[in-house]
Design a protein around this motif. Structure first.
Motif, PDB file in Angstrom:
ATOM      1  N   GLU A   6      65.864  45.330  80.944  1.00  0.00           N
ATOM      2  CA  GLU A   6      64.451  45.657  81.122  1.00  0.00           C
ATOM      3  C   GLU A   6      63.592  44.512  80.624  1.00  0.00           C
ATOM      4  OE1 GLU A   6      62.989  48.160  82.682  1.00  0.00           O
ATOM      5  OE2 GLU A   6      64.957  48.929  83.207  1.00  0.00           O
ATOM      6  N   LYS A   7      62.592  44.156  81.388  1.00  0.00           N
ATOM      7  CA  LYS A   7      61.708  43.063  81.009  1.00  0.00           C
ATOM      8  C   LYS A   7      60.788  43.476  79.869  1.00  0.00           C
ATOM      9  CE  LYS A   7      58.492  39.726  82.875  1.00  0.00           C
ATOM     10  NZ  LYS A   7      57.804  39.228  84.050  1.00  0.00           N
ATOM     11  N   TYR A   8      60.284  44.697  79.941  1.00  0.00           N
ATOM     12  CA  TYR A   8      59.361  45.176  78.916  1.00  0.00           C
ATOM     13  C   TYR A   8      59.970  46.376  78.210  1.00  0.00           C
ATOM     14  CZ  TYR A   8      56.078  42.302  81.510  1.00  0.00           C
ATOM     15  OH  TYR A   8      55.465  41.253  82.130  1.00  0.00           O
ATOM     16  N   GLN A   9      60.202  46.187  76.907  1.00  0.00           N
ATOM     17  CA  GLN A   9      60.717  47.289  76.108  1.00  0.00           C
ATOM     18  C   GLN A   9      60.155  47.200  74.702  1.00  0.00           C
ATOM     19  OE1 GLN A   9      64.916  46.802  76.559  1.00  0.00           O
ATOM     20  NE2 GLN A   9      65.103  45.510  74.760  1.00  0.00           N
ATOM     21  N   CYS A  10      60.155  48.328  74.006  1.00  0.00           N
ATOM     22  CA  CYS A  10      59.617  48.415  72.650  1.00  0.00           C
ATOM     23  C   CYS A  10      60.447  47.543  71.709  1.00  0.00           C
ATOM     24  CB  CYS A  10      59.642  49.861  72.196  1.00  0.00           C
ATOM     25  SG  CYS A  10      59.051  50.122  70.504  1.00  0.00           S
ATOM     26  N   ILE A  11      59.772  46.746  70.900  1.00  0.00           N
ATOM     27  CA  ILE A  11      60.485  45.871  69.976  1.00  0.00           C
ATOM     28  C   ILE A  11      61.045  46.617  68.768  1.00  0.00           C
ATOM     29  CG2 ILE A  11      59.270  43.795  70.689  1.00  0.00           C
ATOM     30  CD1 ILE A  11      57.514  44.085  68.182  1.00  0.00           C
ATOM     31  N   GLU A  12      60.610  47.852  68.560  1.00  0.00           N
ATOM     32  CA  GLU A  12      61.137  48.645  67.444  1.00  0.00           C
ATOM     33  C   GLU A  12      62.341  49.493  67.852  1.00  0.00           C
ATOM     34  OE1 GLU A  12      60.581  49.167  63.971  1.00  0.00           O
ATOM     35  OE2 GLU A  12      59.739  47.208  64.335  1.00  0.00           O
ATOM     36  N   CYS A  13      62.191  50.283  68.911  1.00  0.00           N
ATOM     37  CA  CYS A  13      63.265  51.219  69.266  1.00  0.00           C
ATOM     38  C   CYS A  13      64.004  50.854  70.547  1.00  0.00           C
ATOM     39  CB  CYS A  13      62.701  52.633  69.386  1.00  0.00           C
ATOM     40  SG  CYS A  13      61.636  52.889  70.820  1.00  0.00           S
ATOM     41  N   GLY A  14      63.477  49.915  71.324  1.00  0.00           N
ATOM     42  CA  GLY A  14      64.141  49.484  72.543  1.00  0.00           C
ATOM     43  C   GLY A  14      63.837  50.326  73.773  1.00  0.00           C
ATOM     44  N   LYS A  15      62.937  51.316  73.659  1.00  0.00           N
ATOM     45  CA  LYS A  15      62.598  52.161  74.800  1.00  0.00           C
ATOM     46  C   LYS A  15      61.929  51.314  75.877  1.00  0.00           C
ATOM     47  CE  LYS A  15      61.032  56.146  73.851  1.00  0.00           C
ATOM     48  NZ  LYS A  15      60.179  57.233  73.376  1.00  0.00           N
ATOM     49  N   ALA A  16      62.366  51.475  77.115  1.00  0.00           N
ATOM     50  CA  ALA A  16      61.842  50.686  78.225  1.00  0.00           C
ATOM     51  C   ALA A  16      60.486  51.215  78.687  1.00  0.00           C
ATOM     52  CB  ALA A  16      62.821  50.714  79.389  1.00  0.00           C
ATOM     53  N   MET A  17      59.616  50.267  79.042  1.00  0.00           N
ATOM     54  CA  MET A  17      58.329  50.649  79.603  1.00  0.00           C
ATOM     55  C   MET A  17      58.596  51.349  80.925  1.00  0.00           C
ATOM     56  SD  MET A  17      55.086  48.227  80.161  1.00  0.00           S
ATOM     57  CE  MET A  17      53.709  48.752  81.131  1.00  0.00           C
ATOM     58  N   GLY A  18      57.983  52.485  81.134  1.00  0.00           N
ATOM     59  CA  GLY A  18      58.211  53.286  82.338  1.00  0.00           C
ATOM     60  C   GLY A  18      58.919  54.597  82.040  1.00  0.00           C
ATOM     61  N   THR A  19      59.484  54.719  80.837  1.00  0.00           N
ATOM     62  CA  THR A  19      60.133  55.977  80.461  1.00  0.00           C
ATOM     63  C   THR A  19      59.058  57.008  80.117  1.00  0.00           C
ATOM     64  OG1 THR A  19      60.375  55.214  78.182  1.00  0.00           O
ATOM     65  CG2 THR A  19      62.251  54.881  79.639  1.00  0.00           C
ATOM     66  N   PRO A  20      59.379  58.292  80.204  1.00  0.00           N
ATOM     67  CA  PRO A  20      58.375  59.344  80.042  1.00  0.00           C
ATOM     68  C   PRO A  20      57.570  59.324  78.739  1.00  0.00           C
ATOM     69  CG  PRO A  20      60.388  60.256  80.939  1.00  0.00           C
ATOM     70  CD  PRO A  20      60.679  58.836  80.579  1.00  0.00           C
ATOM     71  N   ASP A  21      58.159  58.986  77.611  1.00  0.00           N
ATOM     72  CA  ASP A  21      57.438  59.061  76.340  1.00  0.00           C
ATOM     73  C   ASP A  21      56.736  57.773  75.937  1.00  0.00           C
ATOM     74  OD1 ASP A  21      58.236  61.675  76.073  1.00  0.00           O
ATOM     75  OD2 ASP A  21      59.995  61.181  74.889  1.00  0.00           O
ATOM     76  N   PHE A  22      56.701  56.784  76.794  1.00  0.00           N
ATOM     77  CA  PHE A  22      56.048  55.516  76.486  1.00  0.00           C
ATOM     78  C   PHE A  22      54.530  55.722  76.551  1.00  0.00           C
ATOM     79  CE2 PHE A  22      55.149  51.063  76.542  1.00  0.00           C
ATOM     80  CZ  PHE A  22      56.280  50.441  76.053  1.00  0.00           C
ATOM     81  N   ALA A  23      53.793  55.237  75.548  1.00  0.00           N
ATOM     82  CA  ALA A  23      52.331  55.410  75.507  1.00  0.00           C
ATOM     83  C   ALA A  23      51.635  54.258  76.235  1.00  0.00           C
ATOM     84  CB  ALA A  23      51.850  55.464  74.057  1.00  0.00           C
ATOM     85  N   TYR A  24      50.704  54.608  77.122  1.00  0.00           N
ATOM     86  CA  TYR A  24      49.979  53.613  77.908  1.00  0.00           C
ATOM     87  C   TYR A  24      48.495  53.626  77.558  1.00  0.00           C
ATOM     88  CZ  TYR A  24      54.282  53.900  80.441  1.00  0.00           C
ATOM     89  OH  TYR A  24      55.611  53.904  80.741  1.00  0.00           O
ATOM     90  N   HIS A  25      47.862  52.484  77.738  1.00  0.00           N
ATOM     91  CA  HIS A  25      46.428  52.351  77.490  1.00  0.00           C
ATOM     92  C   HIS A  25      45.685  53.326  78.414  1.00  0.00           C
ATOM     93  CE1 HIS A  25      42.946  50.283  75.969  1.00  0.00           C
ATOM     94  NE2 HIS A  25      42.504  50.072  77.201  1.00  0.00           N
ATOM     95  N   HIS A  26      44.882  54.177  77.838  1.00  0.00           N
ATOM     96  CA  HIS A  26      44.159  55.234  78.566  1.00  0.00           C
ATOM     97  C   HIS A  26      45.097  56.150  79.337  1.00  0.00           C
ATOM     98  CE1 HIS A  26      40.104  53.935  77.610  1.00  0.00           C
ATOM     99  NE2 HIS A  26      40.511  52.692  77.816  1.00  0.00           N
TER     100      HIS A  26
END
Length: 73
Positions: A6-26
């Motif tokens: 994955e190109k974009y993932q959380c640096i703390e837990c490794g969760k990939a951007m696009g997964t259901p629990d990922f927080a997005y701006h607005h």
């Protein structure tokens, strides 16, 4: 077919951007992640706080706000 990292993932837990629990701006994925720092993106307030506490303990807190990782220069 090989799985690509994955190109974009959380640096703390490794969760990939696009997964259901990922927080997005607005709350919208097209606006990008809600949390980021100079080292990468973070998926939630919990990971943001954990990352802040680690950096504080290490003494490596940034001295200025990090630029938006999805903004074109």
């Amino acid at each position: 077919m090989l799985a690509r990292p994955e190109k974009y993932q959380c640096i703390e837990c490794g969760k990939a951007m696009g997964t259901p629990d990922f927080a997005y701006h607005h709350g919208r994925i097209e606006y990008g992640p809600a949390y980021w720092c100079d080292r990468g993106i973070l998926c939630s307030i919990q990971c943001s706080l954990a990352h802040h506490q680690k950096r504080q303990a290490e003494g490596t807190q940034p001295q200025q706000p990090a630029p938006d990782p999805f903004e074109d220069d």
